[in-house]
Design a protein around this motif. Structure first.
Motif, PDB file in Angstrom:
ATOM      1  N   GLY A   1      35.961  68.877  45.648  1.00  7.87           N
ATOM      2  CA  GLY A   1      35.747  70.039  46.513  1.00  7.87           C
ATOM      3  C   GLY A   1      34.283  70.171  46.921  1.00  7.87           C
ATOM      4  O   GLY A   1      33.488  69.225  46.799  1.00  7.87           O
ATOM      5  N   ASN A   2      33.911  71.371  47.362  1.00 10.51           N
ATOM      6  CA  ASN A   2      32.569  71.607  47.911  1.00 10.51           C
ATOM      7  C   ASN A   2      31.445  71.226  46.947  1.00 10.51           C
ATOM      8  O   ASN A   2      30.464  70.597  47.329  1.00 10.51           O
ATOM      9  N   ILE A   3      31.587  71.615  45.680  1.00  7.36           N
ATOM     10  CA  ILE A   3      30.511  71.410  44.715  1.00  7.36           C
ATOM     11  C   ILE A   3      30.280  69.931  44.437  1.00  7.36           C
ATOM     12  O   ILE A   3      29.164  69.500  44.147  1.00  7.36           O
ATOM     13  N   ALA A   4      31.331  69.122  44.546  1.00  4.25           N
ATOM     14  CA  ALA A   4      31.207  67.683  44.298  1.00  4.25           C
ATOM     15  C   ALA A   4      30.295  67.015  45.319  1.00  4.25           C
ATOM     16  O   ALA A   4      29.597  66.038  45.001  1.00  4.25           O
ATOM     17  N   HIS A   5      30.284  67.538  46.549  1.00  5.62           N
ATOM     18  CA  HIS A   5      29.405  66.977  47.584  1.00  5.62           C
ATOM     19  C   HIS A   5      27.938  67.191  47.214  1.00  5.62           C
ATOM     20  O   HIS A   5      27.100  66.304  47.404  1.00  5.62           O
TER      21      HIS A   5
ATOM     22  N   GLY B   1      33.193  83.041  51.515  1.00  2.09           N
ATOM     23  CA  GLY B   1      33.762  82.474  52.735  1.00  2.09           C
ATOM     24  C   GLY B   1      35.160  81.942  52.499  1.00  2.09           C
ATOM     25  O   GLY B   1      35.611  81.819  51.356  1.00  2.09           O
ATOM     26  N   PRO B   2      35.857  81.582  53.569  1.00  2.85           N
ATOM     27  CA  PRO B   2      37.239  81.108  53.455  1.00  2.85           C
ATOM     28  C   PRO B   2      37.400  79.854  52.594  1.00  2.85           C
ATOM     29  O   PRO B   2      38.427  79.665  51.954  1.00  2.85           O
ATOM     30  N   ASP B   3      36.353  78.993  52.545  1.00  2.38           N
ATOM     31  CA  ASP B   3      36.440  77.770  51.737  1.00  2.38           C
ATOM     32  C   ASP B   3      36.553  78.069  50.245  1.00  2.38           C
ATOM     33  O   ASP B   3      37.085  77.267  49.479  1.00  2.38           O
ATOM     34  N   TYR B   4      36.004  79.210  49.832  1.00  2.00           N
ATOM     35  CA  TYR B   4      35.971  79.552  48.409  1.00  2.00           C
ATOM     36  C   TYR B   4      36.956  80.663  48.043  1.00  2.00           C
ATOM     37  O   TYR B   4      37.133  80.964  46.866  1.00  2.00           O
TER      38      TYR B   4
ATOM     39  N   ALA C   1      32.150  56.064  40.822  1.00  2.00           N
ATOM     40  CA  ALA C   1      33.576  56.261  41.106  1.00  2.00           C
ATOM     41  C   ALA C   1      33.865  57.741  41.318  1.00  2.00           C
ATOM     42  O   ALA C   1      33.190  58.603  40.749  1.00  2.00           O
ATOM     43  N   VAL C   2      34.888  58.016  42.134  1.00  2.00           N
ATOM     44  CA  VAL C   2      35.343  59.389  42.338  1.00  2.00           C
ATOM     45  C   VAL C   2      36.857  59.422  42.173  1.00  2.00           C
ATOM     46  O   VAL C   2      37.533  58.402  42.349  1.00  2.00           O
ATOM     47  N   ALA C   3      37.377  60.605  41.838  1.00  2.00           N
ATOM     48  CA  ALA C   3      38.813  60.716  41.599  1.00  2.00           C
ATOM     49  C   ALA C   3      39.359  62.025  42.135  1.00  2.00           C
ATOM     50  O   ALA C   3      38.730  63.076  42.001  1.00  2.00           O
ATOM     51  N   SER C   4      40.540  61.924  42.731  1.00  2.00           N
ATOM     52  CA  SER C   4      41.240  63.094  43.248  1.00  2.00           C
ATOM     53  C   SER C   4      42.730  62.893  43.022  1.00  2.00           C
ATOM     54  O   SER C   4      43.212  61.763  42.918  1.00  2.00           O
ATOM     55  N   LYS C   5      43.448  64.018  42.953  1.00  2.00           N
ATOM     56  CA  LYS C   5      44.909  63.934  42.891  1.00  2.00           C
ATOM     57  C   LYS C   5      45.489  63.495  44.233  1.00  2.00           C
ATOM     58  O   LYS C   5      46.644  63.093  44.317  1.00  2.00           O
ATOM     59  N   THR C   6      44.656  63.606  45.281  1.00  2.00           N
ATOM     60  CA  THR C   6      45.068  63.207  46.626  1.00  2.00           C
ATOM     61  C   THR C   6      44.324  61.919  46.996  1.00  2.00           C
ATOM     62  O   THR C   6      43.113  61.960  47.275  1.00  2.00           O
ATOM     63  N   PRO C   7      44.981  60.759  46.984  1.00  2.00           N
ATOM     64  CA  PRO C   7      44.296  59.484  47.236  1.00  2.00           C
ATOM     65  C   PRO C   7      43.478  59.462  48.524  1.00  2.00           C
ATOM     66  O   PRO C   7      42.366  58.915  48.546  1.00  2.00           O
ATOM     67  N   SER C   8      43.993  60.056  49.586  1.00  2.00           N
ATOM     68  CA  SER C   8      43.263  60.047  50.867  1.00  2.00           C
ATOM     69  C   SER C   8      41.938  60.811  50.761  1.00  2.00           C
ATOM     70  O   SER C   8      40.949  60.445  51.401  1.00  2.00           O
ATOM     71  N   LYS C   9      41.937  61.867  49.949  1.00  2.00           N
ATOM     72  CA  LYS C   9      40.710  62.646  49.747  1.00  2.00           C
ATOM     73  C   LYS C   9      39.677  61.821  48.979  1.00  2.00           C
ATOM     74  O   LYS C   9      38.485  61.826  49.315  1.00  2.00           O
TER      75      LYS C   9
END
Length: 333
Positions: A15-19, A160-163, A35-43
């Motif tokens: 999410g935002n904080i990871a950036h 904001g809407p993102d959070y 390496a990075v990991a997400s439950k959503t492969p495309s993300k």
């Protein structure tokens, strides 16, 4: 003698904080986002492409990866415990985005595992490592305003809407306290070097059921009192004021601030002089916590002296006690 080695980082939760963390790692020598990991492969793929990261993994793949030294857990609060536990059980050092966990029971279990496996573990209260915070603490220790007697902090904003969902939804361990209030609580504990001995608090709940506007009142063993106001749905003056026996310090924008004012008196109502103090912080303040993690791991330390694990657990206990006062449990507890 410890030899310095590059740390290879993995991030779980993109999410935002990871950036912000990915950017900080690119700016800090001796640290590589591997390496990075997400439950959503495309993300995971998109994030890896953006930051030129070699590996985009699932959670299980990232903890299985032998090349990864440390995992930064950047998921929502409700997943911190299980994600950090998974990483620790696979032999990874761990940095957990604040709040460390949802409650003290989870926090104690992670600390137990880390100590048993001799792995580094830390809560990512990035503000603690800012040069301006360190200088402010030095001024307090040097008794620039005498003995500290009162700390007053307000910290609130419209999210904001993102959070929005992350802060408002109890199912995600939302609420002002775990997300915003923890900064203020941690600030007071850091400046005093102690945990509160007496805790009183009250809250108003938001439309989804999490704490929206909360007030905390603490007494510390030293006798200092603290009043804290925090909200995710109110635009507040974000500042900390510290009152001592011979003056007071005003620290505006206290989570990112670089400037503060020291107002000095001689135990009277007359201010004799005002010192304006400024200490620059890097534009991405996360670089300092990355440096601390790297320094600790390369020195063979299992925790940071600046935010020790026992204090992290103690602050979780404070927040548990407040939620108990409110009769508020998260649905998954």
């Amino acid at each position: 003698m410890n030899t310095q080695k590059d740390l290879r980082w993995g991030i779980i939760g993109l999410g935002n904080i990871a950036h912000k963390m990915a950017d900080a790692l690119s700016l800090t020598p001796g640290n590589q986002l591997y390496a990075v990991a997400s439950k959503t492969p495309s993300k995971a793929d998109a994030f890896a492409d953006k930051y030129s990261v070699e590996h985009a993994f699932s959670y299980q793949e990232i903890v299985n990866c032998k090349e990864v030294d440390i995992i930064y857990v950047a998921t929502t609060h409700n997943f911190h415990f299980e994600n950090a536990k998974l990483a620790l059980e696979h032999g990874k050092h761990v940095l957990i985005e604040k709040a460390f966990t949802v409650n003290a029971k989870e926090a104690r279990e992670l600390v137990r595992i880390a100590r048993e496996k001799k792995l580094f573990l830390m809560e990512a209260i990035w503000t603690r490592f800012l040069p301006s915070f360190k200088l402010l603490k030095e001024k307090i220790i040097q008794h620039e305003i005498g003995d500290l007697k009162q700390i007053t902090i307000s910290f609130g904003k419209f999210v904001g809407p993102d959070y929005e969902r992350r802060l408002k939804d109890p199912a995600l361990a939302g609420g002002a306290t775990l997300d915003l209030g923890i900064y203020a609580i941690s600030f007071a504990c850091y400046m005093l070097g102690e945990l509160p001995s007496d805790i009183k608090s009250m809250t108003n709940f938001g439309d989804m059921g999490a704490d929206e506007l909360s007030n905390y009142m603490f007494r510390f063993p030293s006798g200092c009192l603290a009043n804290i106001m925090t909200s995710y749905n109110l635009n507040m003056i974000n500042e900390a004021v510290m009152y001592g026996t011979t003056g007071y310090i005003v620290f505006p924008q206290f989570t990112v601030g670089e400037d503060f004012e020291i107002h000095k008196h001689e135990g009277t109502n007359e201010i004799k002089n005002v010192d304006n103090v400024s200490e620059k912080n890097h534009a991405n303040g996360f670089v300092y916590q990355v440096e601390e993690v790297s320094r600790c791991i390369n020195a063979g330390k299992l925790e940071s002296d600046i935010i020790p694990l026992d204090e992290t657990v103690g602050i979780m206990e404070v927040m548990d006690k407040m939620r108990e006062e409110w009769g508020f449990k998260y649905p998954f507890e």
